[in-house]
Design a protein around this motif. Sequence first.
Motif, PDB file in Angstrom:
ATOM      1  N   GLN A  15       0.830  -1.206   0.000  1.00  0.00           N
ATOM      2  CA  GLN A  15       0.000   0.000   0.000  1.00  0.00           C
ATOM      3  C   GLN A  15       0.867   1.258   0.000  1.00  0.00           C
ATOM      4  O   GLN A  15       0.540   2.257  -0.649  1.00  0.00           O
ATOM      5  N   THR A  16       1.974   1.214   0.729  1.00  0.00           N
ATOM      6  CA  THR A  16       2.888   2.359   0.759  1.00  0.00           C
ATOM      7  C   THR A  16       3.558   2.550  -0.599  1.00  0.00           C
ATOM      8  O   THR A  16       3.706   3.679  -1.082  1.00  0.00           O
ATOM      9  N   LEU A  17       3.956   1.461  -1.225  1.00  0.00           N
ATOM     10  CA  LEU A  17       4.551   1.534  -2.567  1.00  0.00           C
ATOM     11  C   LEU A  17       3.554   2.117  -3.566  1.00  0.00           C
ATOM     12  O   LEU A  17       3.941   2.879  -4.465  1.00  0.00           O
ATOM     13  N   ALA A  18       2.280   1.801  -3.416  1.00  0.00           N
ATOM     14  CA  ALA A  18       1.259   2.310  -4.334  1.00  0.00           C
ATOM     15  C   ALA A  18       1.069   3.817  -4.193  1.00  0.00           C
ATOM     16  O   ALA A  18       0.543   4.464  -5.115  1.00  0.00           O
ATOM     17  N   GLN A  19       1.503   4.374  -3.072  1.00  0.00           N
ATOM     18  CA  GLN A  19       1.371   5.811  -2.839  1.00  0.00           C
ATOM     19  C   GLN A  19       2.585   6.600  -3.326  1.00  0.00           C
ATOM     20  O   GLN A  19       2.714   7.783  -3.033  1.00  0.00           O
ATOM     21  N   TRP A  20       3.458   5.988  -4.119  1.00  0.00           N
ATOM     22  CA  TRP A  20       4.716   6.639  -4.499  1.00  0.00           C
ATOM     23  C   TRP A  20       4.548   8.010  -5.152  1.00  0.00           C
ATOM     24  O   TRP A  20       5.425   8.880  -4.965  1.00  0.00           O
ATOM     25  N   PRO A  21       3.478   8.288  -5.911  1.00  0.00           N
ATOM     26  CA  PRO A  21       3.373   9.647  -6.469  1.00  0.00           C
ATOM     27  C   PRO A  21       3.264  10.745  -5.409  1.00  0.00           C
ATOM     28  O   PRO A  21       3.498  11.914  -5.692  1.00  0.00           O
ATOM     29  N   GLN A  22       2.902  10.344  -4.167  1.00  0.00           N
ATOM     30  CA  GLN A  22       2.762  11.326  -3.085  1.00  0.00           C
ATOM     31  C   GLN A  22       4.055  11.501  -2.279  1.00  0.00           C
ATOM     32  O   GLN A  22       4.099  12.347  -1.389  1.00  0.00           O
ATOM     33  N   TRP A  23       5.063  10.710  -2.588  1.00  0.00           N
ATOM     34  CA  TRP A  23       6.312  10.836  -1.853  1.00  0.00           C
ATOM     35  C   TRP A  23       6.985  12.166  -2.212  1.00  0.00           C
ATOM     36  O   TRP A  23       6.993  12.588  -3.377  1.00  0.00           O
ATOM     37  N   VAL A  28      12.335  14.267  -8.318  1.00  0.00           N
ATOM     38  CA  VAL A  28      11.052  13.569  -8.325  1.00  0.00           C
ATOM     39  C   VAL A  28      11.201  12.243  -9.069  1.00  0.00           C
ATOM     40  O   VAL A  28      11.813  12.187 -10.137  1.00  0.00           O
ATOM     41  N   VAL A  29      10.658  11.177  -8.473  1.00  0.00           N
ATOM     42  CA  VAL A  29      10.720   9.881  -9.139  1.00  0.00           C
ATOM     43  C   VAL A  29       9.631   9.811 -10.207  1.00  0.00           C
ATOM     44  O   VAL A  29       8.574  10.423 -10.084  1.00  0.00           O
ATOM     45  N   THR A  30       9.900   9.055 -11.261  1.00  0.00           N
ATOM     46  CA  THR A  30       8.990   9.005 -12.400  1.00  0.00           C
ATOM     47  C   THR A  30       8.421   7.614 -12.644  1.00  0.00           C
ATOM     48  O   THR A  30       7.685   7.420 -13.612  1.00  0.00           O
ATOM     49  N   ARG A  31       8.756   6.668 -11.779  1.00  0.00           N
ATOM     50  CA  ARG A  31       8.211   5.328 -11.940  1.00  0.00           C
ATOM     51  C   ARG A  31       8.035   4.676 -10.571  1.00  0.00           C
ATOM     52  O   ARG A  31       8.643   5.103  -9.585  1.00  0.00           O
ATOM     53  N   ALA A  32       7.175   3.681 -10.536  1.00  0.00           N
ATOM     54  CA  ALA A  32       6.891   3.003  -9.271  1.00  0.00           C
ATOM     55  C   ALA A  32       8.143   2.327  -8.727  1.00  0.00           C
ATOM     56  O   ALA A  32       8.878   1.682  -9.475  1.00  0.00           O
TER      57      ALA A  32
END
Length: 295
Positions: A15-23, A28-32
């Motif tokens: 679930q935390t990995l799925a929230q990566w766009p909010q990190w 800024v990271v561009t992929r999961a």
Amino acid sequence: MLQSLPPTVRLKLDQTLAQWPQWNCAPVVTRAPTIVKVLTAGISNYSVLVESEQHFVIRIDGFTPATFGLCRHTEWRALKDAYDAGLTPRPCYFNPDLGTLVSDYLPLDHAQELDVDDIARLLHRIHRLPPRHHRLNLADRILRYEKQLEHMDRTPGDELRQHGEKVSRLLEEISRHPGESVLCHNDLLRANRIYSGGKLWAIDWEYCAMASPWYDIAVLVNGDSLPEHTTAALLHSYLGRAPNDWERGTLYRYGCIYRYLEVLWYMALEKPILDAPAIGQKLAELNSILEKSAA
């Protein structure tokens, strides 16, 4: 690789990995992110290394923080202040509902030698961070651990109860002349101090709270079992002079309290990690420090 993670922990990780766009990352990271490996599947928390153009550490609670008197919101705010001060890796994401925290990963330097001047500077800078509402109440923490032991039907023996009575008297002595209270890390052991890029950093701030700087130092000195000459050098570097009688006495008292808390903590773990002889050694160390005079 992930077999060591309980199903509930693995679900929180996903679930935390799925929230990566909010990190909050820079750049800024561009992929999961993808999982690299489990760093610790340990005593209280689980830490997992993940990668998405850079590396991050995801920490997942393995217990209810309030059980040990911890405040995750205080930790999160302190982490942001500590990052701004250049003391800790960037905190990227915090989800109290999941019990997860994401931070930048700092690769370890090959050399991790103890340098008392570096440690003293790190302590100074931590103790100058902005104050927070959460305060360390040592008497309350002791009572929590003792209640947990009682609930788990692990009643302390006569020797430990006698030590507890001595520690209560030491807390009373401290309360008469408490000294200043500052933001402290409260767990700055060797495992939570790392050299990366030639610089000393503080990690794992979960025990941070307003407290006496002398308790912070006592945790480090006693938790790392520093020899007397190293302790003296650390104090001289921290103070810029030799400690006075009040400072030596206060460090001694907090050292006794920490040693007692350490024994209770190990005994109160749901899944004990120390066997009876190891607990006996901890008790012997506690007994030894309690027998010393504060002078």
